[in-house]
Design an enzyme around this catalytic site. Structure first.
Site, PDB file in Angstrom:
ATOM      1  N   GLU A 256       0.682  -1.095   0.059  1.00  0.00           N
ATOM      2  CA  GLU A 256       0.011   0.077  -0.062  1.00  0.00           C
ATOM      3  C   GLU A 256       1.112   1.459   0.176  1.00  0.00           C
ATOM      4  O   GLU A 256       1.420   1.312   1.060  1.00  0.00           O
ATOM      5  CB  GLU A 256      -0.809  -0.095   0.989  1.00  0.00           C
ATOM      6  CG  GLU A 256      -1.261  -1.106   1.573  1.00  0.00           C
ATOM      7  CD  GLU A 256      -3.144  -1.519   0.888  1.00  0.00           C
ATOM      8  OE1 GLU A 256      -3.126  -1.052  -0.090  1.00  0.00           O
ATOM      9  OE2 GLU A 256      -2.754  -2.973   0.837  1.00  0.00           O
ATOM     10  N   CYS A 295      -3.129   7.674   3.812  1.00  0.00           N
ATOM     11  CA  CYS A 295      -3.118   6.815   2.648  1.00  0.00           C
ATOM     12  C   CYS A 295      -4.340   8.078   2.090  1.00  0.00           C
ATOM     13  O   CYS A 295      -3.953   7.613   0.200  1.00  0.00           O
ATOM     14  CB  CYS A 295      -2.514   5.757   2.645  1.00  0.00           C
ATOM     15  SG  CYS A 295      -3.732   5.272   3.992  1.00  0.00           S
TER      16      CYS A 295
END
Ligand code: NDP
Length: 675
Positions: A256, A295
């Protein structure tokens, strides 16, 4: 001064002589000493692979799910200890809740899903049986079993608790031990939570270990049964994923990483619409929560061109009211970035973005955080507006990992989707629209570029979970720049730590492997009716054959008038004959189900408590008046549900007088463990 310790092969290791200090982002002083002790990576791997792994694999999915629930409750009972040091990371208490409660909540969801959606067994059955030959003597079944190595979790600094727990929950549920390596800047908070996990005494020895500091040569020792799950920057991901041992051994690598997430205000919105208000509200939350260090945060705000100035004015007005400062000070809505290094990185990115867009809010001139020094790691909420999003490059490629976002105008839905996709792959894109056609068009042209599409409008009420919140039920990850990885998503997230294997063999063999009865596998019969036997007594494969019952025209008539189902196929011989499915008037399918129950039930009070459902019903051959049906009932699967009863799934087959199958389904019953 905090001195977070590593946890290696069951022993705590304090910072060593060459430990490095962590500078607090709020106070600009040393708050922790980290690393500097040599860690024996061989011992860690052996402890995980030879001690933790076998102990976890000896349990069933339900055993592990129960541990997760107890762990979540345990951490929850001590969470104030985590809040007590959360402020040191620069985060407000509200930010801390996203991290701490979010992590605990994720564990609870995995605990529940493990018990509901996975078997109380060591093998996970994936999909249906495949018949590979004509006779049914040779079948195929996909299964999944835990990998026999170790999962190395490398986490980012922004969610020290959630980041650990969201990876640990699916890993432990799968039955795989983990070595957790948190980001140095906030590792003391991860360590405090990790210590609670160890203190709880709930996990077997070797199930979890912790590295504070660097991983040393750990990744050079990764093997074919190991997994590296990484969250952080694209550069680090690229460096780590090309570690020779990972490539040589095809070690799974999940990533990620950066993401230039877009939020689209639909073309159907105007300044007075609820969607406009929702868009503003969520944009403010995304820019300011965790000081934008998420994020999933909205980096690009795509708005209809004619509304760009209106959005810019309204948003800068709201952002201007956000109080920035010491996370523990009264009234502060936004805290600090995680470090001074992070601040200078974000300021550099702000300068880059400024070459393509004008700053409309967020100047550092005269900026004064509450109860803190302006030189510490604070940045005000910063908003840009770009007039030419097609010509822009930096806005679509540079992620300022802080409270920074840019408004981009679009002229139609296709253009909005095209701009969203210019992020080259993201974790999430959101659409604020009340028009289903807009949502569908954007989905078709854009879904492939995003791991998650979040569509919000006036009808979602208070249920909407937020653009930036990864939910444990839904996948978290994205293509391209976002890393190409995928986490969470319920049981899907568990599969990353398991190997899927196609098993081929006879029904008896497959039945023994999966612990479920498969058609064609041996059956057994017992003189006592199964409904008089307890959950424990009932055997997989236990079968009863009922007596036959003839269906009469009076039965069909009676059922039709009693239930009101007078569909012509049951009532009108000529009309039924014109129907390609029927030879003439036929019995109702539901009449057959009712007769089946009448044939197989044992009426007296007993361990069978309730009929709770029916799966995969198919009516395969019509039954006419004069036909005679009978039932074969076989115990297919047993799953413990509570401390007093479990679910027994039965295969039910109805045949006619010629032994032709007329219907089949799976019947679910709840059965007590004791009489
Ligand atoms: P980094 O990539 O620098 O660090 C991420 C993790 O990798 C940290 O735990 C770090 O440890 C570790 N690491 C770095 N180098 C190595 C190495 N050689 N071997 C083993 N581990 C290593 O990212 P940041 O922490 O600086 O995070 C910032 C960026 O991460 C953001 O800009 C954002 O783009 C991205 N991010 C993405 C998220 C997502 O879910 N997609 C979530 C959060 C951040 P150490 O701290 O000790 O260096």
């Amino acid at each position: 001064m905090l001195k977070p310790e590593s946890f290696v092969a069951g022993a705590w290791i304090a910072p060593g002589a060459t430990a490095t200090p962590v500078i607090g982002p709020v106070t600009d002083t040393e708050i922790a000493l980290v690393g500097g002790a040599a860690l024996d990576t061989d011992a860690m791997l052996a402890h995980a692979r030879k001690v933790g792994g076998p102990a976890l694999r000896a349990m069933t999915f339900h055993d592990r799910a129960k541990i997760l629930k107890k762990l979540a409750l345990y951490i929850d009972s001590r969470k104030e200890e985590l809040y007590a040091i959360n402020g040191l990371t620069g985060a407000t208490r509200r930010d801390g809740a996203v991290d701490i409660e979010g992590g605990i909540g994720t564990m609870f969801v995995y605990a529940a899903k493990g018990r509901r959606e996975m078997p109380d067994a060591q093998v996970y059955v994936d999909g249906d049986i495949e018949q590979l030959g004509r006779s049914g003597a040779f079948l195929g079944q996909h299964i999944a079993t835990p990998l026999q190595g170790v999962a190395v979790h490398i986490n980012a600094f922004n969610f020290p608790v959630w980041g650990m727990l969201e990876k640990l929950a699916p890993t432990l549920l799968a039955g795989v031990p983990a070595i957790v390596k948190p980001a140095t800047q906030t590792c003391y908070l991860t360590e405090a939570c990790f210590r609670m996990i160890v203190d709880s005494g709930l996990l077997p020895d070797g199930a979890v270990q912790l590295i504070i500091g660097r991983t040393g040569d750990l990744l050079d020792k990764m093997g074919p049964q190991d997994v590296v799950s990484f969250t952080g920057s694209a550069d680090t991901a690229q460096m780590l994923r090309t570690t020779p041992a990972l490539i040589r051994n095809s070690t799974r690598f999940l990533a990620e990483q950066d993401s230039l997430n877009a939020a689209i205000l639909g073309p159907d919105a105007d300044a007075d619409s609820p969607e406009f208000a929702l868009f503003l509200k969520e944009a403010v939350a995304e820019i300011t929560t965790k000081a934008g260090q998420k994020c999933t945060a909205m980096r690009r705000l795509l708005v209809p061109a004619h509304l760009a100035d209106t959005v810019a004015a309204a948003l800068s007005d709201r952002l201007g009211q956000i109080t920035v400062g010491h996370p523990d000070a009264d009234g502060v809505r936004m805290g600090a970035l995680a470090s001074l290094a992070q601040k200078s990185d974000v300021l550099a990115k702000i300068a880059q973005i400024g070459t393509e867009a004008k700053m409309i809010c967020g100047s550092l001139d005269g900026f004064a955080p509450v109860d803190a020094d302006a030189d510490a790691a604070f940045i005000p909420p910063t908003l840009f507006q770009c007039d030419d999003p097609d010509a822009a490059q930096i806005i679509h490629s540079v992620e300022a990992f802080g409270p920074v976002s840019t408004i981009l105008p679009y002229h139609d839905v296709a253009h909005a989707a095209e701009l969203a996709n210019r992020g080259e792959g993201s974790l999430v894109a959101s659409v604020f629209t009340h028009d289903p056609a807009v949502a569908r068009d954007i989905t078709l042209s854009s879904a492939a570029w995003h791991g998650r599409l979040y569509i919000n409008n006036r009808d979602t009420g208070r249920d909407a979970t937020g653009h930036g919140s990864p939910m444990p039920h839904m996948i978290h990850g994205g293509p391209g720049r976002a890393g190409g990885g995928e986490e969470l998503g319920g049981v899907r997230g568990v599969m990353h730590y398991m190997q899927r294997t196609a098993i081929q063999g006879t029904p008896e063999i497959l039945s023994a492997i999966t612990g479920q009865w498969i058609k064609g596998a041996p059956i057994s019969e017992n003189p006592t009716h199964p409904f008089q036997r307890t959950f424990t007594e009932i055997a997989i494969g236990e079968t009863i054959h009922t007596a036959p019952r003839t269906v009469s025209m009076e039965d069909i008539e009676h059922f039709a008038h009693f239930t009101g189902d007078t569909f012509y196929a049951h009532m009108d011989e000529e009309a039924a004959k014109r129907n390609p499915f029927f030879p003439g008037r036929v019995a109702h399918g539901y009449l057959l189900l009712s007769f089946a129950a009448g044939l197989f039930v044992e009426p007296n009070e007993g361990p069978v408590l309730a009929n709770t459902g029916l799966n995969g019903l198919s009516f395969q051959k019509p039954v006419s008046a004069g036909d005679s049906i009978k039932v074969i009932l076989t115990c297919k699967r047993k799953t413990k549900r509570t401390d007093t009863y479990g679910e027994v799934a039965w295969n039910v087959i109805l045949t006619n007088q010629d032994d032709e199958q007329v219907a089949e389904y799976e019947l679910l019953t709840m059965v007590a463990y004791t009489r």
